[in-house]
Motif scaffolding. Structure first.
Motif, PDB file in Angstrom:
ATOM      1  N   ARG A   1      -0.809 -43.681  38.560  1.00  0.00           N
ATOM      2  CA  ARG A   1      -2.190 -43.794  39.036  1.00  0.00           C
ATOM      3  C   ARG A   1      -2.489 -45.221  39.478  1.00  0.00           C
ATOM      4  NH1 ARG A   1      -7.018 -42.767  34.858  1.00  0.00           N
ATOM      5  NH2 ARG A   1      -6.137 -44.712  34.075  1.00  0.00           N
ATOM      6  N   THR A   2      -2.066 -46.189  38.674  1.00  0.00           N
ATOM      7  CA  THR A   2      -2.278 -47.588  39.033  1.00  0.00           C
ATOM      8  C   THR A   2      -1.567 -47.925  40.340  1.00  0.00           C
ATOM      9  OG1 THR A   2      -2.488 -48.249  36.709  1.00  0.00           O
ATOM     10  CG2 THR A   2      -1.926 -49.965  38.280  1.00  0.00           C
ATOM     11  N   ALA A   3      -0.336 -47.444  40.488  1.00  0.00           N
ATOM     12  CA  ALA A   3       0.425 -47.713  41.713  1.00  0.00           C
ATOM     13  C   ALA A   3      -0.260 -47.105  42.929  1.00  0.00           C
ATOM     14  CB  ALA A   3       1.842 -47.166  41.563  1.00  0.00           C
ATOM     15  N   TYR A   4      -0.829 -45.899  42.760  1.00  0.00           N
ATOM     16  CA  TYR A   4      -1.488 -45.255  43.892  1.00  0.00           C
ATOM     17  C   TYR A   4      -2.792 -45.972  44.254  1.00  0.00           C
ATOM     18  CZ  TYR A   4      -3.701 -41.742  46.846  1.00  0.00           C
ATOM     19  OH  TYR A   4      -4.319 -41.112  47.888  1.00  0.00           O
ATOM     20  N   LEU A   5      -3.547 -46.368  43.241  1.00  0.00           N
ATOM     21  CA  LEU A   5      -4.788 -47.094  43.495  1.00  0.00           C
ATOM     22  C   LEU A   5      -4.494 -48.430  44.196  1.00  0.00           C
ATOM     23  CD1 LEU A   5      -6.763 -46.462  40.175  1.00  0.00           C
ATOM     24  CD2 LEU A   5      -7.125 -45.371  42.404  1.00  0.00           C
ATOM     25  N   LYS A   6      -3.436 -49.078  43.770  1.00  0.00           N
ATOM     26  CA  LYS A   6      -3.054 -50.346  44.406  1.00  0.00           C
ATOM     27  C   LYS A   6      -2.585 -50.102  45.836  1.00  0.00           C
ATOM     28  CE  LYS A   6      -0.024 -54.364  43.762  1.00  0.00           C
ATOM     29  NZ  LYS A   6       0.897 -54.187  44.884  1.00  0.00           N
ATOM     30  N   ALA A   7      -1.830 -49.013  46.047  1.00  0.00           N
ATOM     31  CA  ALA A   7      -1.315 -48.714  47.388  1.00  0.00           C
ATOM     32  C   ALA A   7      -2.429 -48.369  48.361  1.00  0.00           C
ATOM     33  CB  ALA A   7      -0.320 -47.566  47.308  1.00  0.00           C
TER      34      ALA A   7
ATOM     35  N   GLN B   1       1.975 -42.350  50.743  1.00  0.00           N
ATOM     36  CA  GLN B   1       2.290 -40.944  50.502  1.00  0.00           C
ATOM     37  C   GLN B   1       3.265 -40.798  49.344  1.00  0.00           C
ATOM     38  OE1 GLN B   1       0.801 -38.312  52.056  1.00  0.00           O
ATOM     39  NE2 GLN B   1       1.831 -37.140  50.437  1.00  0.00           N
ATOM     40  N   ASN B   2       4.220 -41.714  49.259  1.00  0.00           N
ATOM     41  CA  ASN B   2       5.176 -41.664  48.153  1.00  0.00           C
ATOM     42  C   ASN B   2       4.481 -41.915  46.819  1.00  0.00           C
ATOM     43  OD1 ASN B   2       7.984 -41.659  47.087  1.00  0.00           O
ATOM     44  ND2 ASN B   2       7.522 -43.793  46.631  1.00  0.00           N
ATOM     45  N   ALA B   3       3.529 -42.859  46.812  1.00  0.00           N
ATOM     46  CA  ALA B   3       2.773 -43.134  45.583  1.00  0.00           C
ATOM     47  C   ALA B   3       1.969 -41.911  45.168  1.00  0.00           C
ATOM     48  CB  ALA B   3       1.869 -44.341  45.785  1.00  0.00           C
TER      49      ALA B   3
ATOM     50  N   ASN C   1      -8.145 -40.852  52.346  1.00  0.00           N
ATOM     51  CA  ASN C   1      -7.495 -40.860  53.659  1.00  0.00           C
ATOM     52  C   ASN C   1      -6.644 -42.129  53.774  1.00  0.00           C
ATOM     53  OD1 ASN C   1      -7.484 -41.742  56.693  1.00  0.00           O
ATOM     54  ND2 ASN C   1      -7.880 -39.530  56.700  1.00  0.00           N
ATOM     55  N   HIS C   2      -5.347 -41.946  53.917  1.00  0.00           N
ATOM     56  CA  HIS C   2      -4.438 -43.092  53.917  1.00  0.00           C
ATOM     57  C   HIS C   2      -4.615 -43.970  55.145  1.00  0.00           C
ATOM     58  CE1 HIS C   2      -1.557 -40.800  50.997  1.00  0.00           C
ATOM     59  NE2 HIS C   2      -2.683 -41.183  50.434  1.00  0.00           N
TER      60      HIS C   2
END
Length: 340
Positions: free
Chosen positions: A331-337, A262-264, A162-163
């Protein structure tokens, strides 16, 4: 001084004084200033965490870039073996008089092209290793990495969170909160400057104009009233505006951070789908290469078609490794985001 003192006595006398004051009430300025110092310390710690996250992400990008080059090297090795087999078939066909020497020359030209590509690839690997070594603090050292391309590529839905909940854990969001808190404390400091201040203390005086030292100690209190500030304080008005700007900036940034999350996630989904397409391309390219190999051996296919099929097979395998690396970076970018 008493009139009985002579000018000479005054000239050669001794006078010393000491005053000690303790603020009792200064409009909360001391308390709020201490709180502000704590906030600034927390901000520095959050900035340190943010820098560590950025360094970790950049290190992974460099690592994955080197991994992609090693995968291309593996593909190139496999392609070289394919060409060796194709060259054997071409030589056998030429010696049997089935084909002319053009087929043999075409394969050798292709091998020369592959040799040039290998030189470029080796240079790229060496340069990438130097960049990675320098970034992780080991310049001028020979480093190596695990060259295994992972097969653990979970569906993005397994990584989704959940963002709105993750937003509060973002370092950027916590920094914005601290900025608002700092401006609020500054506003209270400015407000405190408009309030009266009270201090108590003691004063001690030692004087010895007649060489018969005498000490006097007295208690005292001071009350300061900033009369001019009662009719308005431009500094306070400016600070209130700065506080509101910080609040508005936090709200705007909150929306931008949600968009970034959401973009990530969208990028992660796209990378995952590209992997599925790349797998399908490998299957199709491998089957196409096998068929053209059979056709050539049966005398119903051309060397040109066979070499084209070999090129497409190599290209498909490179696209797969690139897709996997893109997925790992996404994946790394999304986990960081999402503050993980």
């Amino acid at each position: 001084l008493p009139t009985s003192y002579t000018l000479k006595a005054v000239q050669h006398g001794t006078l010393a004084s000491l005053v000690a004051m303790q603020p009792v009430f200064v409009g909360g300025r001391i308390i709020n200033a201490n709180k502000l110092a704590d906030v600034q310390t927390q901000v520095k710690q959050l900035m340190l965490e943010q820098s560590a996250d950025d360094v970790a992400q950049t290190t992974e990008v460099y690592f994955n870039q080197l991994l992609a080059l090693y995968e291309q090297e593996k593909t190139l090795d496999a392609a070289d073996k394919q060409l060796e087999n194709i060259l054997k078939d071409a030589n056998n066909a030429f010696e049997a008089g089935v084909t002319n020497k053009n087929d043999v020359l075409s394969v050798k030209l292709k091998q020369n092209e592959m040799a040039v590509n290998r030189l470029k690839l080796n240079n790229g690997i060496a340069l990438c290793k130097m960049v990675l070594a320098q970034y992780i603090g080991k310049p001028n050292e020979e480093i190596d990495i695990d060259r295994t391309l992972t097969n653990e590529l979970p569906d993005p839905r397994q990584l989704s969170v959940n963002h709105a909940s993750a937003l509060e854990q973002r370092t950027e969001m916590r920094l914005l909160d601290k900025k608002v808190e700092a401006n609020h404390l500054l506003t209270r400091v400015k407000q405190g400057e408009m309030l009266p201040s009270l201090a108590v203390g003691v004063a001690g005086v030692y004087h010895d104009p007649t060489q018969k030292g005498r000490t006097n100690v007295v208690g005292l209190a001071t009350l300061s009233v900033p009369i001019s500030n009662l009719w308005g304080n431009r500094g306070l008005k400016r600070q209130k505006i700065a506080e509101q700007i910080a609040i508005d900036e936090r709200e705007d940034s909150k929306q931008l951070l949600l968009i970034q999350m959401q973009n990530a996630y969208n990028n992660l989904e796209t990378a995952y789908k590209q992997i599925q397409l790349a797998k399908l391309s490998i299957e199709q390219a491998s089957e196409n290469l096998r068929l053209n190999q059979d056709y050539y051996e049966a005398g119903t296919g051309t060397m040109s078609n066979l070499l084209d099929a070999q090129t497409q097979d190599q290209k498909a395998r490179n696209q797969y490794s690139e897709a996997v690396v893109a997925y790992l970076n996404a994946r790394t970018a999304y986990l960081k985001a999402t503050a993980r």
